[in-house]
Motif scaffolding. Structure first.
Motif, PDB file in Angstrom:
ATOM      1  N   GLU A  72      24.618   2.801  27.619  1.00  0.00           N
ATOM      2  CA  GLU A  72      25.173   4.097  27.988  1.00  0.00           C
ATOM      3  C   GLU A  72      24.636   5.116  26.998  1.00  0.00           C
ATOM      4  OE1 GLU A  72      29.394   4.949  29.508  1.00  0.00           O
ATOM      5  OE2 GLU A  72      29.408   5.643  27.423  1.00  0.00           O
ATOM      6  N   ASP A  73      23.937   6.119  27.526  1.00  0.00           N
ATOM      7  CA  ASP A  73      23.295   7.116  26.674  1.00  0.00           C
ATOM      8  C   ASP A  73      24.333   8.071  26.097  1.00  0.00           C
ATOM      9  OD1 ASP A  73      21.290   8.451  25.356  1.00  0.00           O
ATOM     10  OD2 ASP A  73      20.363   9.277  27.153  1.00  0.00           O
ATOM     11  N   GLY A  76      24.192  13.912  27.726  1.00  0.00           N
ATOM     12  CA  GLY A  76      24.403  14.231  29.129  1.00  0.00           C
ATOM     13  C   GLY A  76      25.630  13.612  29.750  1.00  0.00           C
ATOM     14  N   GLY A  77      26.730  13.608  29.065  1.00  0.00           N
ATOM     15  CA  GLY A  77      27.929  13.076  29.674  1.00  0.00           C
ATOM     16  C   GLY A  77      29.020  12.816  28.661  1.00  0.00           C
ATOM     17  N   ASN A 115      22.646   7.550  31.813  1.00  0.00           N
ATOM     18  CA  ASN A 115      23.480   8.736  31.741  1.00  0.00           C
ATOM     19  C   ASN A 115      24.852   8.445  32.354  1.00  0.00           C
ATOM     20  OD1 ASN A 115      24.522  11.195  33.361  1.00  0.00           O
ATOM     21  ND2 ASN A 115      23.215  12.094  31.785  1.00  0.00           N
ATOM     22  N   SER A 118      25.424   9.850  35.852  1.00  0.00           N
ATOM     23  CA  SER A 118      24.595   9.144  36.838  1.00  0.00           C
ATOM     24  C   SER A 118      25.234   7.806  37.202  1.00  0.00           C
ATOM     25  CB  SER A 118      23.183   8.910  36.305  1.00  0.00           C
ATOM     26  OG  SER A 118      22.526  10.130  36.110  1.00  0.00           O
TER      27      SER A 118
END
Length: 178
Positions: A72-73, A76-77, A115, A118
């Motif tokens: 999990e990046d 962006g979230g 992301n 996503s």
């Protein structure tokens, strides 16, 4: 990959809890191999803490031998509201330090950085992306499970509540499914 089968590791990494999930995908049939978490060290220098965490990630890689790794990046979230810059720097440091172990395991190939939004959009069953708290039950429904295996924690008053680690494990499973 193994013929017709892939072992996938999903990781939800932070400096307080690391959720991980290993699934097998055999011709589209998903099986959960493990769904767990561990707590990185809280004491010691940042280098001691990262080193111990990298060793634990390596143990997971050695045990389950995944073909695909998703992380999990952090961009962006992630909800930045209320987090200090120090917290964000430590989160990013742990995330990428674990990513390096995965990168080396994959023969100097990048693990997938996934992301958050996503992932949620890919797993949603309605037009609206699920909230973090909705993911466990949504995943259970998508996988045909009777019930998500929540980790329960006893409160001081004797009542029981869902432990926050349940959501870290669900995020890791969502990454693996994604």
């Amino acid at each position: 990959y193994r013929i017709g089968m892939a072992i996938i590791l999903g990781l939800d990494i932070s400096s307080s809890t690391i959720g991980y999930s290993v699934i097998s995908n055999t011709s589209g049939k998903i099986k959960i191999i493990t769904l767990d978490h561990f707590k990185p060290l809280k004491k010691g220098s940042i280098f001691d803490r990262i080193d111990a965490t990298q060793k634990k990630i390596q143990e997971i890689l050695d045990q389950y031998k995944p073909d695909i790794i998703g992380i999990e990046d952090i961009a962006g979230g992630f909800s930045f509201g209320g987090s200090t810059s120090t917290t964000l720097i430590i989160l990013a440091t742990f995330n990428r330090a674990c990513g390096i172990v995965c990168y080396k395991y994959l023969g100097n190939k990048d693990p997938m950085l996934c992301n958050v939004m996503s992932i949620r959009h890919a797993l949603k069953t309605t037009k609206k992306a699920p909230k973090k708290e909705e993911l466990p039950d949504l995943i259970a429904k998508r996988l045909g499970m009777k019930k998500y295996p929540y980790i329960m924690k006893k409160k001081r008053d004797g009542s029981v509540m869902i432990a926050s680690e349940s959501y870290d494990c669900a995020d890791a499973l969502a990454v693996a499914l994604y």
